[in-house]
Write a protein that holds these residues in place. Structure first.
Motif, PDB file in Angstrom:
ATOM      1  N   LYS A  48       0.846  -1.203   0.000  1.00 35.06           N
ATOM      2  CA  LYS A  48       0.000   0.000   0.000  1.00 35.06           C
ATOM      3  C   LYS A  48       0.879   1.250   0.000  1.00 35.06           C
ATOM      4  O   LYS A  48       1.777   1.381   0.820  1.00 35.06           O
ATOM      5  N   HIS A  76      -0.174  -3.026  -7.035  1.00 32.77           N
ATOM      6  CA  HIS A  76      -0.123  -2.357  -5.730  1.00 32.77           C
ATOM      7  C   HIS A  76      -1.357  -1.468  -5.555  1.00 32.77           C
ATOM      8  O   HIS A  76      -2.026  -1.124  -6.523  1.00 32.77           O
ATOM      9  N   THR A  77      -1.609  -1.116  -4.300  1.00 31.32           N
ATOM     10  CA  THR A  77      -2.699  -0.192  -4.008  1.00 31.32           C
ATOM     11  C   THR A  77      -2.130   1.206  -3.792  1.00 31.32           C
ATOM     12  O   THR A  77      -1.252   1.387  -2.944  1.00 31.32           O
ATOM     13  N   ASP A 131      -3.220   4.304  -2.246  1.00 35.16           N
ATOM     14  CA  ASP A 131      -4.243   4.674  -1.295  1.00 35.16           C
ATOM     15  C   ASP A 131      -4.719   6.103  -1.536  1.00 35.16           C
ATOM     16  O   ASP A 131      -5.922   6.363  -1.663  1.00 35.16           O
ATOM     17  N   ASN A 190      -0.004   3.288   5.440  1.00 30.21           N
ATOM     18  CA  ASN A 190       0.584   2.731   4.218  1.00 30.21           C
ATOM     19  C   ASN A 190       1.982   2.158   4.457  1.00 30.21           C
ATOM     20  O   ASN A 190       2.677   2.537   5.389  1.00 30.21           O
TER      21      ASN A 190
END
Lengths: 129, 97, 119
Positions: free
Chosen positions: C2, C32-33, C35, C111
């Motif tokens: 994240k 991947h994230t 955020d 994160n």
């Protein structure tokens, strides 16, 4: 109890703010300080590193009355009240500018670049201003 | 820790400042105007050679291309944005703005 | 993984907005994230829908809006920095919002990485 503390510590992040700009020519240091003051309320492991021209933000005898910009050197003196006590100054940058800790408005820890570099490596987050 | 530098070394002391704080083994990535540092045979080439003895050095290929830099110092690896993300997967980031 | 992004420079004046966007796109493509993109300093100007560059130039605000719509990335402008620069809810792109520095702190905490782009 010891376990609980360990668990709490796992949620605490090491966040270092690196101040590298002189105070009034750009807004980076001032807005950086605003960010630091808010983050201080979140009980993270905060530290500040003053490198290069960032050291000038701490210089005594700043008088901004004539340039039409609000001064903020004194705000650094308030950091102690927010439990922000890790203020590191890069010795090389300090000496390069012909300054000593006597010229600064707050108590700081003067460190070699290598020492600050080692601390940087321990951080979860580093934000340059 | 991944160190990124985005300023031309001819215009800013970011590179010379960064290397004072660099721990051996930590990668250095040049992006944006920072990539001018690794153009082959410029006055920073000897410094890049010294850094390469203890640290891997990368440059963002799209930024090199955009600036017409076709030849980089020996030992400097180039990567794309996904390569950049790959370095971020492995390291926390220290962006020397 | 994240990832949070902190963008500290305005659009067009500096490449930072472009690099941050390319980085975000690559990270998402790799699974991947991303955020949130938190905008600070002049970076808050990235979210004004009033920007109207020439047709053959990229529209940076539009890019952020699309990133938000397609991938759920929050595009957040710092309220203190926005007020200083005349950015308010009336000029925000779709997907953008104005929030406090406490949110940035949360982003830094929750994160795996916070990656900064700027001048």
């Amino acid at each position: 109890m010891a376990n609980m503390e360990l668990e709490e510590n796992a949620n605490v992040k090491k966040i270092m703010h690196v101040l590298r700009h002189a105070p009034h020519g750009t807004i980076y240091t001032y807005e950086g300080l605003e960010m630091i003051l808010i983050m201080a309320a979140y009980e993270q492991d905060l530290s500040l590193a003053f490198i290069g021209d960032g050291i000038y933000a701490l210089k005594k005898n700043q008088d901004t009355a004539g340039i039409g910009i609000k001064g903020f050197a004194r705000t650094f003196m308030a950091l102690d009240g927010y439990d922000v006590e890790k203020l590191y100054v890069d010795q090389h940058s300090l000496e390069e500018r012909g300054l000593t800790v006597e010229d600064l408005v707050v108590d700081v820890e003067v460190m070699s670049s290598a020492e600050i570099g080692r601390l940087m490596k321990e951080q979860d987050v580093i934000i340059h201003h | 820790m991944l160190h990124t530098i985005n300023k031309s070394p001819f215009a800013s002391d970011s590179l010379e400042t960064c290397i004072r704080f660099l721990e051996p083994g930590d990668p250095v990535l040049f992006i944006e105007d920072g990539v001018y540092a690794v153009q082959a045979a410029n006055s920073f080439s000897p410094l890049i050679e010294i850094i390469l003895k203890s640290n891997p050095v990368f440059a963002l290929q799209p930024d090199l291309d955009a600036r017409g830099i076709t030849l980089v110092d020996n030992g400097v690896k180039t990567l794309d944005y996904e390569g950049f993300v790959g370095l971020v997967e492995e390291h926390q980031v220290n962006s020397w703005l | 993984m994240k990832i949070g992004i902190l963008l500290k420079e305005g659009p067009y004046n500096h490449q930072a907005s472009d690099t941050a966007w390319k980085f975000a796109e690559a990270a998402i493509k790799m699974g991947h994230t991303v955020d949130a993109v938190f905008l600070y300093n002049d970076g808050v100007s990235n979210v004004t829908k009033l920007m109207d560059p020439p047709q053959d130039d990229r529209n940076i605000a539009h890019r952020w809006s699309e990133l938000s719509k397609q991938h759920g990335v929050e595009i957040l402008a710092c309220i203190a920095a926005s007020k200083r620069r005349g950015i308010n809810d009336d000029v925000l792109i779709e997907g953008g919002s104005i929030t406090g520095l406490g949110t940035l702190t949360d982003i830094a905490i929750r994160n795996d990485r916070l990656v900064t782009f700027g001048d």
